[in-house]
Scaffold this active site. Structure first.
Site, PDB file in Angstrom:
ATOM      1  N   ASP A  66       0.843  -1.197   0.000  1.00  0.00           N
ATOM      2  CA  ASP A  66       0.000   0.000   0.000  1.00  0.00           C
ATOM      3  C   ASP A  66       0.881   1.250   0.000  1.00  0.00           C
ATOM      4  O   ASP A  66       1.782   1.393   0.815  1.00  0.00           O
ATOM      5  CB  ASP A  66      -0.898  -0.001   1.245  1.00  0.00           C
ATOM      6  CG  ASP A  66      -2.156   0.819   1.039  1.00  0.00           C
ATOM      7  OD1 ASP A  66      -2.270   1.475  -0.008  1.00  0.00           O
ATOM      8  OD2 ASP A  66      -3.033   0.800   1.914  1.00  0.00           O
ATOM      9  N   SER A 116      -7.155   3.447  -3.115  1.00  0.00           N
ATOM     10  CA  SER A 116      -6.727   2.084  -3.444  1.00  0.00           C
ATOM     11  C   SER A 116      -7.590   1.427  -4.518  1.00  0.00           C
ATOM     12  O   SER A 116      -7.125   0.512  -5.197  1.00  0.00           O
ATOM     13  CB  SER A 116      -6.741   1.214  -2.181  1.00  0.00           C
ATOM     14  OG  SER A 116      -5.847   1.697  -1.226  1.00  0.00           O
ATOM     15  N   THR A 181      -7.930  -3.307  -2.317  1.00  0.00           N
ATOM     16  CA  THR A 181      -6.826  -3.948  -3.035  1.00  0.00           C
ATOM     17  C   THR A 181      -7.082  -5.422  -3.315  1.00  0.00           C
ATOM     18  O   THR A 181      -6.999  -5.856  -4.468  1.00  0.00           O
ATOM     19  CB  THR A 181      -5.509  -3.740  -2.271  1.00  0.00           C
ATOM     20  OG1 THR A 181      -5.264  -2.338  -2.128  1.00  0.00           O
ATOM     21  CG2 THR A 181      -4.347  -4.371  -3.012  1.00  0.00           C
ATOM     22  N   PHE A 303      -9.075 -14.137   9.504  1.00  0.00           N
ATOM     23  CA  PHE A 303      -8.476 -14.193  10.832  1.00  0.00           C
ATOM     24  C   PHE A 303      -8.823 -13.013  11.738  1.00  0.00           C
ATOM     25  O   PHE A 303      -8.396 -13.001  12.892  1.00  0.00           O
ATOM     26  CB  PHE A 303      -6.957 -14.319  10.680  1.00  0.00           C
ATOM     27  CG  PHE A 303      -6.552 -15.528   9.876  1.00  0.00           C
ATOM     28  CD1 PHE A 303      -6.664 -16.801  10.414  1.00  0.00           C
ATOM     29  CD2 PHE A 303      -6.105 -15.399   8.571  1.00  0.00           C
ATOM     30  CE1 PHE A 303      -6.307 -17.928   9.673  1.00  0.00           C
ATOM     31  CE2 PHE A 303      -5.749 -16.516   7.822  1.00  0.00           C
ATOM     32  CZ  PHE A 303      -5.855 -17.778   8.376  1.00  0.00           C
ATOM     33  N   GLU A 304      -9.574 -12.051  11.236  1.00  0.00           N
ATOM     34  CA  GLU A 304     -10.013 -10.915  12.048  1.00  0.00           C
ATOM     35  C   GLU A 304     -11.354 -10.412  11.518  1.00  0.00           C
ATOM     36  O   GLU A 304     -11.648 -10.572  10.326  1.00  0.00           O
ATOM     37  CB  GLU A 304      -9.003  -9.771  11.994  1.00  0.00           C
ATOM     38  CG  GLU A 304      -7.778  -9.949  12.876  1.00  0.00           C
ATOM     39  CD  GLU A 304      -8.105  -9.805  14.355  1.00  0.00           C
ATOM     40  OE1 GLU A 304      -8.957  -8.978  14.729  1.00  0.00           O
ATOM     41  OE2 GLU A 304      -7.478 -10.531  15.156  1.00  0.00           O
TER      42      GLU A 304
END
Length: 349
Positions: A66, A116, A181, A303-304
């Site tokens: 990024d 982005s 992204t 995972f989050e």
């Protein structure tokens, strides 16, 4: 005759400058003029020795950092060199040693400073689009909710083209998988913020980004073997028939979907018996690569609820989560046995 103030000041400046030139510099560089001459000659010799690559690439690994402009690369190059005990400027990053390098302009169609969405869309489609849009042309109306009209302005992505060639594909990110992204690889939308159906305007026909990942074309569904990152909350329902649905890691945080759908379970159902959905470090480490390509599982790792933890905070994650390096290594292991090669997009935000 008294000296004029201007002449006196000039004399003082010249004396100071002469003293400064005579004194050794405060910082001594490690290189000499001959070092730079030798480096230049070596660079020219390496270029002359290059031979055109005639064969097509079997695998493509597409890294995106990024904000990865020239100034960011310069800072990274200097820091890495200084961590090695050098001054830093003479250092070269690993990919700067590749035989071929190029620059790409990823500006958006309608504003000077891109976000982005249009920048990543430019990378994976080759087409400039408008601020906040993913993998559609600039002719797309802002907030277009007519699915048929949107279909007329969508453009294929590198991932979709690789899938059409029979290659396996994968996406790994430290951001939400529905973030701009990673999402630009598979989603086509006029609004990058439409990550779940809770973000859609009332009556909008366009699918939200999380749903687009689950409902990709049959070709991409067969191809897309590994997706790992964050964004779990956009795949889980806020409530179902049994009541509020809590996040498995953070019980006080429910899902965001208003349609009652659990897209993690739909991923499993649509990818067959070999599919795996994992959300913590232990489950991630239990993923095994099959001895044969057909035995290797399809993997969705979220995972989050939102973005993954920063590197400095990851050790305090309640359920544990893999690093970007670990996800990348696992993704390559899951993809490398596929007979026609693979396309893997990796992003760090």
């Amino acid at each position: 005759m008294k000296p004029q103030p201007t002449l006196l000041a000039l004399s003082v400046c010249m004396a100071v400058a002469h003293a400064a030139m005579a004194a050794p510099p405060a910082v001594q560089g490690p290189e000499s003029v001959q070092d730079w001459v030798n480096q230049g000659r070596q660079f020219i010799a390496q270029g002359q020795a290059l031979k055109p690559i005639q064969t097509p690439a079997r695998n493509v690994i597409f890294f995106v950092g990024d904000g990865m402009g020239i100034s960011t690369l310069t800072a990274a190059r200097i820091l890495e060199g200084q961590l090695q005990g050098k001054t830093g400027e003479e250092n070269r990053l690993s990919f700067e040693t590749f035989p071929y390098l190029g620059l790409s302009k990823t500006y958006s169609w309608d504003q000077q400073t891109s976000d982005s969405a249009p920048t990543m869309a430019a990378m994976v489609t080759g087409v400039k689009t408008r601020e906040g849009m993913l993998s559609v042309t600039h002719e797309t109306a802002r907030g277009e909710c007519n699915a048929a009209k949107l279909a007329q302005t969508t453009v294929p992505t590198l991932l979709e083209l690789a899938a059409a060639k029979g290659k396996a594909t994968g996406i790994v990110s430290t951001a939400r998988i529905t973030h701009a992204t990673p999402a630009a690889n598979y989603a086509h939308t006029p609004m990058r913020d439409w990550e779940s159906d809770a973000n859609l305007p009332a009556g909008c026909e366009v699918k939200d980004i999380a749903r687009q990942l689950i409902e990709v074309s049959p070709t991409v569904r067969q191809s897309l073997r590994v997706v790992m990152g964050g964004g779990r909350t956009h795949f889980l329902p806020k409530a179902n028939a049994a009541g509020t649905v809590q996040d498995p890691e953070y019980p006080k945080q429910p899902g965001k979907r208003l349609d009652g759908r659990d897209l993690t379970q739909e991923w499993l159902a649509s990818r067959g018996p070999q599919a795996r959905y994992v959300w913590n470090k232990g489950q991630f480490e239990s993923i095994e690569v099959g001895k044969k390509p057909q035995d290797t599982p399809y993997v969705l790792g979220l995972f989050e609820p939102s973005h993954l933890q920063y590197e400095a905070d990851r050790a305090q994650d309640p359920a544990g989560e893999p690093s970007l390096t670990e996800m990348t290594r696992k993704a390559i292991q899951l993809l490398e046995k596929q007979p026609k090669g693979y396309f893997l997009q990796i992003s760090s935000c």
